[in-house]
Design a protein around this motif. Structure first.
Motif, PDB file in Angstrom:
ATOM      1  N   THR A   1      -8.546   2.419  44.983  1.00  0.00           N
ATOM      2  CA  THR A   1      -7.486   2.906  44.100  1.00  0.00           C
ATOM      3  C   THR A   1      -6.128   2.405  44.584  1.00  0.00           C
ATOM      4  O   THR A   1      -5.953   2.092  45.756  1.00  0.00           O
ATOM      5  N   PRO A   2      -5.145   2.308  43.680  1.00  0.00           N
ATOM      6  CA  PRO A   2      -3.815   1.834  44.071  1.00  0.00           C
ATOM      7  C   PRO A   2      -3.220   2.679  45.189  1.00  0.00           C
ATOM      8  O   PRO A   2      -3.495   3.868  45.317  1.00  0.00           O
ATOM      9  N   ARG A   3      -2.381   2.054  45.991  1.00  0.00           N
ATOM     10  CA  ARG A   3      -1.745   2.724  47.125  1.00  0.00           C
ATOM     11  C   ARG A   3      -0.350   3.220  46.733  1.00  0.00           C
ATOM     12  O   ARG A   3       0.339   2.590  45.931  1.00  0.00           O
ATOM     13  N   ALA A   4       0.058   4.320  47.337  1.00  0.00           N
ATOM     14  CA  ALA A   4       1.411   4.814  47.141  1.00  0.00           C
ATOM     15  C   ALA A   4       2.357   4.054  48.059  1.00  0.00           C
ATOM     16  O   ALA A   4       1.964   3.558  49.114  1.00  0.00           O
ATOM     17  N   ALA A   5       3.608   3.965  47.659  1.00  0.00           N
ATOM     18  CA  ALA A   5       4.608   3.294  48.480  1.00  0.00           C
ATOM     19  C   ALA A   5       4.820   4.067  49.781  1.00  0.00           C
ATOM     20  O   ALA A   5       4.769   5.293  49.808  1.00  0.00           O
ATOM     21  N   VAL A   6       5.008   3.323  50.876  1.00  0.00           N
ATOM     22  CA  VAL A   6       5.230   3.923  52.193  1.00  0.00           C
ATOM     23  C   VAL A   6       6.535   3.370  52.747  1.00  0.00           C
ATOM     24  O   VAL A   6       6.742   2.152  52.761  1.00  0.00           O
ATOM     25  N   THR A   7       7.420   4.247  53.195  1.00  0.00           N
ATOM     26  CA  THR A   7       8.685   3.787  53.766  1.00  0.00           C
ATOM     27  C   THR A   7       8.909   4.433  55.130  1.00  0.00           C
ATOM     28  O   THR A   7       8.361   5.494  55.442  1.00  0.00           O
ATOM     29  N   ALA A   8       9.719   3.779  55.938  1.00  0.00           N
ATOM     30  CA  ALA A   8      10.093   4.277  57.258  1.00  0.00           C
ATOM     31  C   ALA A   8      11.425   3.642  57.617  1.00  0.00           C
ATOM     32  O   ALA A   8      11.891   2.708  56.949  1.00  0.00           O
ATOM     33  N   SER A   9      12.035   4.121  58.681  1.00  0.00           N
ATOM     34  CA  SER A   9      13.327   3.566  59.084  1.00  0.00           C
ATOM     35  C   SER A   9      13.309   2.984  60.486  1.00  0.00           C
ATOM     36  O   SER A   9      14.255   2.284  60.873  1.00  0.00           O
ATOM     37  N   ARG A  10      12.239   3.238  61.258  1.00  0.00           N
ATOM     38  CA  ARG A  10      12.239   2.851  62.661  1.00  0.00           C
ATOM     39  C   ARG A  10      11.195   1.798  62.987  1.00  0.00           C
ATOM     40  O   ARG A  10      11.486   0.768  63.585  1.00  0.00           O
ATOM     41  N   GLN A  11       9.931   2.052  62.586  1.00  0.00           N
ATOM     42  CA  GLN A  11       8.830   1.164  62.953  1.00  0.00           C
ATOM     43  C   GLN A  11       7.683   1.362  61.976  1.00  0.00           C
ATOM     44  O   GLN A  11       7.576   2.423  61.352  1.00  0.00           O
ATOM     45  N   MET A  12       6.810   0.347  61.856  1.00  0.00           N
ATOM     46  CA  MET A  12       5.750   0.437  60.857  1.00  0.00           C
ATOM     47  C   MET A  12       4.602  -0.493  61.194  1.00  0.00           C
ATOM     48  O   MET A  12       4.788  -1.548  61.812  1.00  0.00           O
ATOM     49  N   VAL A  13       3.402  -0.093  60.747  1.00  0.00           N
ATOM     50  CA  VAL A  13       2.186  -0.879  60.892  1.00  0.00           C
ATOM     51  C   VAL A  13       1.450  -0.873  59.564  1.00  0.00           C
ATOM     52  O   VAL A  13       1.335   0.177  58.916  1.00  0.00           O
ATOM     53  N   ALA A  14       0.946  -2.032  59.149  1.00  0.00           N
ATOM     54  CA  ALA A  14       0.110  -2.128  57.945  1.00  0.00           C
ATOM     55  C   ALA A  14      -1.131  -2.925  58.307  1.00  0.00           C
ATOM     56  O   ALA A  14      -1.014  -4.088  58.712  1.00  0.00           O
ATOM     57  N   THR A  15      -2.305  -2.299  58.194  1.00  0.00           N
ATOM     58  CA  THR A  15      -3.557  -2.965  58.556  1.00  0.00           C
ATOM     59  C   THR A  15      -4.634  -2.665  57.528  1.00  0.00           C
ATOM     60  O   THR A  15      -4.448  -1.845  56.622  1.00  0.00           O
TER      61      THR A  15
ATOM     62  N   PRO B   1     -14.278 -15.656  52.791  1.00  0.00           N
ATOM     63  CA  PRO B   1     -13.165 -14.731  53.008  1.00  0.00           C
ATOM     64  C   PRO B   1     -13.531 -13.497  53.812  1.00  0.00           C
ATOM     65  O   PRO B   1     -13.492 -12.391  53.326  1.00  0.00           O
ATOM     66  N   ALA B   2     -13.917 -13.650  55.066  1.00  0.00           N
ATOM     67  CA  ALA B   2     -14.189 -12.505  55.935  1.00  0.00           C
ATOM     68  C   ALA B   2     -13.189 -12.549  57.077  1.00  0.00           C
ATOM     69  O   ALA B   2     -13.497 -13.012  58.160  1.00  0.00           O
ATOM     70  N   THR B   3     -12.008 -12.076  56.815  1.00  0.00           N
ATOM     71  CA  THR B   3     -10.866 -12.192  57.719  1.00  0.00           C
ATOM     72  C   THR B   3     -10.064 -10.918  57.567  1.00  0.00           C
ATOM     73  O   THR B   3     -10.349 -10.096  56.691  1.00  0.00           O
ATOM     74  N   THR B   4      -9.059 -10.718  58.404  1.00  0.00           N
ATOM     75  CA  THR B   4      -8.195  -9.556  58.260  1.00  0.00           C
ATOM     76  C   THR B   4      -6.761  -9.963  58.560  1.00  0.00           C
ATOM     77  O   THR B   4      -6.529 -10.956  59.257  1.00  0.00           O
ATOM     78  N   HIS B   5      -5.815  -9.209  58.032  1.00  0.00           N
ATOM     79  CA  HIS B   5      -4.403  -9.460  58.339  1.00  0.00           C
ATOM     80  C   HIS B   5      -3.702  -8.140  58.585  1.00  0.00           C
ATOM     81  O   HIS B   5      -3.974  -7.142  57.919  1.00  0.00           O
ATOM     82  N   TYR B   6      -2.770  -8.155  59.557  1.00  0.00           N
ATOM     83  CA  TYR B   6      -1.934  -6.984  59.747  1.00  0.00           C
ATOM     84  C   TYR B   6      -0.502  -7.393  60.063  1.00  0.00           C
ATOM     85  O   TYR B   6      -0.252  -8.476  60.595  1.00  0.00           O
ATOM     86  N   SER B   7       0.410  -6.511  59.665  1.00  0.00           N
ATOM     87  CA  SER B   7       1.844  -6.734  59.841  1.00  0.00           C
ATOM     88  C   SER B   7       2.443  -5.556  60.593  1.00  0.00           C
ATOM     89  O   SER B   7       2.073  -4.403  60.337  1.00  0.00           O
ATOM     90  N   ILE B   8       3.369  -5.855  61.513  1.00  0.00           N
ATOM     91  CA  ILE B   8       3.935  -4.814  62.376  1.00  0.00           C
ATOM     92  C   ILE B   8       5.423  -5.086  62.593  1.00  0.00           C
ATOM     93  O   ILE B   8       5.824  -6.228  62.813  1.00  0.00           O
ATOM     94  N   VAL B   9       6.224  -4.027  62.556  1.00  0.00           N
ATOM     95  CA  VAL B   9       7.640  -4.089  62.941  1.00  0.00           C
ATOM     96  C   VAL B   9       7.887  -2.948  63.916  1.00  0.00           C
ATOM     97  O   VAL B   9       7.543  -1.792  63.630  1.00  0.00           O
ATOM     98  N   ASP B  10       8.461  -3.243  65.082  1.00  0.00           N
ATOM     99  CA  ASP B  10       8.713  -2.185  66.054  1.00  0.00           C
ATOM    100  C   ASP B  10      10.154  -1.703  65.983  1.00  0.00           C
ATOM    101  O   ASP B  10      10.962  -2.194  65.178  1.00  0.00           O
TER     102      ASP B  10
END
Length: 574
Positions: free
Chosen positions: A26-40, A387-396
């Motif tokens: 199902t569709p994802r809700a928007a996620v926000t933060a101001s300091r740090q974030m991880v998306a996996t 296509p059996a791979t993964t991606h993740y994005s991170i900001v500290d």
């Protein structure tokens, strides 16, 4: 909700079975933060990454924790038995580093590795399972290199979330159960049969608590010393499993594993409107192809096209066809072949290529070009990734930014389970045929060589050299189109990263357009058909995970996370 727009990746010599995937989430809700974030791609991995950040860890520290957890909970996609590419922006130094943890071919292989007795290339599905397709794994040493340079927490601390989860167990998700039940190779290997199936030979049901004490032990050894993976008992067990595989035994040796060397590359970067797009350089083809697509679209004014229109789809398709043609001819491991990176991104070259596109029409042929500085003595052949791979994005909290794409290549890699983790089948990303038209293939198999990839971890910078987007995806050769579509959505149409990720996908394969099943793009079929396409409906599953960074006039920032609803990932932060 964002306008629903279809963008593409091009498929050539890619098995149609690769379109099959677990049901769309199902569709994802928007996620926000101001300091740090991880998306996996998995909630357990996201939680582990956020925990490390909250304890004062850097983006690289969090990436290590994420990768170890994904080894356990997403074994079909990535793990310590495979490789990865990482793009890292250092906020304090202002630099950008591209880490190459791509697997390397064993010393005893040659370019006949995947030829049959008749001298013809074997079927890829036949060559994938077993030891012959395994390269020396690179992700652990690559992460150790990055940690030495950019880590803040002790190396051993970063393994604790994965070790605890492996010992205590995690719940098998519906997606993992589906992929186990539909894989035709897992039961051919005793260790994977015992791990992924019950006593009746049935795939573990969703909801099963799955423990992996063998992986916990392996991770504890690596936590004490990353070199424990490359020498001693672990390396010996990997080599033994490869060389004695019941199907396609290979030659990967302890010496091949011990000699593996991660590399630091110069990222490929190019201006796009008011931004600077940076992505992975060869041996990944992804960065160059992504940048080519968006630069060609800049000349064609994709920003002015209506997002859901057949006109916009047409422009993206034709630009992508040209980029993939260049990819197929010119790209390979730069340590073995001369890759004309600068020529492929040259302004005059791209202007000339863009002129080949006539809006509203379909090119009869989309040929590779002759970029400045290109050699004339070789050709590449599409490797045909799965296509059996993964991606993740991170900001500290300091603004350090990671885009990391990791893979074991096919779903569940080569299906060999060693000490609780799966080995890769990355050698099947090489061209199976060593020659093409009398010239050697740039991506042919050679000892110590890294196979061509489409992985495209990408970071976009604004005019002040601040990162504004980190993004990437799994998807084999479709990765390029998936990433490019998200860039267009965020940069040209001002969509949130979540809405840009949710834009429908499509693929171009054997002269036909495949539109994402159930998407709004199906309404464009009559117009697209009239242009000369042959559109069909198909499941096209990306795994885009990204973070957009928006800066306020007061110097503050907002982090906006996006997770692909086609998989089971999440974004979270503080």
């Amino acid at each position: 909700m964002a306008p629903r727009f279809l963008l593409i990746g091009i498929l050539t010599l890619w098995p149609m079975a690769a379109f099959a995937e677990a049901p769309v989430e199902t569709p994802r809700a928007a996620v926000t933060a101001s300091r740090q974030m991880v998306a996996t791609a998995n909630p357990h991995a996201t939680d582990a990454g956020v925990d490390i950040l909250r304890r004062g860890g850097s983006a690289v520290d969090a990436a290590i924790a994420v990768q170890m957890v994904l080894t356990l909970v997403e074994p079909q996609s990535s793990g310590i038995g495979g490789g990865a590419f990482m793009l890292l922006h250092d906020a304090e130094q202002g630099g950008l580093t591209a880490y190459d943890g791509r697997e390397t071919a064993p010393a005893k292989v040659d370019d006949t590795l995947f030829l049959g007795p008749d001298g013809q290339p074997r079927d890829k599905d036949e060559a994938m399972p077993g030891g012959q397709s395994a390269g020396a794994p690179g992700v652990v040493r690559m992460l150790a290199m990055a940690h030495k340079e950019h880590g803040k927490l002790p190396w051993a601390d970063l393994f604790q979330p994965a070790i605890a989860l492996a010992r205590d167990g995690f719940i098998v998700s519906p997606r993992l159960q589906y992929l186990i039940s539909t894989d035709k190779h897992l039961k051919k290997f005793p260790a994977t049969l015992a791990y992924f199936f019950n006593a009746k030979g049935e795939a573990l049901p969703a909801g099963t608590l799955l423990k992996n004490p063998a992986l916990a032990d392996t991770l504890e050894r690596i936590a004490r010393d990353p070199e424990a993976f490359y020498t001693g008992e672990i390396a010996a067990d990997i080599a033994r499993a490869v060389q004695t595989a019941p199907i396609n035994p290979g030659t990967l040796s302890e010496a091949d594993i011990a000699s593996y060397t991660p590399l630091k590359r110069e990222a490929v970067c190019a201006p796009y409107r008011v931004w600077n797009i940076c992505s992975m350089s060869p041996p990944s083809s992804g960065g160059i192809a992504v940048i080519q697509i968006v630069r060609l679209l800049e000349d064609l004014n994709i920003a002015g096209a209506k997002p859901a229109s057949p006109e916009a789809i047409n422009l993206f398709v034709e630009a992508s066809r040209l980029a993939y043609a260049d990819r197929a001819k010119w790209l390979g491991d730069p340590d073995f072949v001369a890759v004309p990176v600068a020529g492929l991104l040259d302004d005059n070259y791209l202007t000339a290529r863009s002129a080949l596109i006539a809006p509203g029409t379909v090119m009869e042929d989309a040929p590779a070009g002759d970029p400045p500085g290109a050699p004339q003595a070789f050709r590449s052949i599409e490797p045909g990734e799965i296509p059996a791979t993964t991606h993740y994005s991170i900001v500290d909290q300091w603004g350090n930014t990671v885009a990391m794409t990791s893979s074991v290549e096919a779903a569940f890699g080569n299906r060999i389970l060693v000490r609780g983790f799966l080995l890769n089948n990355q050698l099947t990303d090489f061209s199976f045929a060593p020659m093409d038209g009398g010239a050697p293939a740039a991506n042919r198999v050679e000892p110590g060589k890294r196979p061509l990839s489409s992985m495209s971890p990408t970071i976009v910078f604004d005019a002040e050299d601040r990162p504004v987007l980190t993004i990437g995806s799994p998807g084999g050769p479709l990765i390029i189109g998936f990433v490019a579509k998200t860039l267009i959505g965020v940069l040209d149409w001002n969509l949130s990263v979540q809405d840009a990720i949710e834009l429908p996908n499509l693929a171009f394969f054997n002269g036909k357009l495949f539109l994402e099943r159930g998407s709004a793009a199906l309404a464009a079929v009559p117009r697209l058909t009239a242009m000369g396409y042959a559109p069909q409906e198909a499941p096209l599953v990306s795994g885009l995970h990204g973070i957009a960074i928006r800066y306020g006039a007061d110097g503050g920032r907002t982090l906006e996370g996006g997770a692909d609803p086609r998989r089971e990932g999440t974004a979270a932060g503080d």
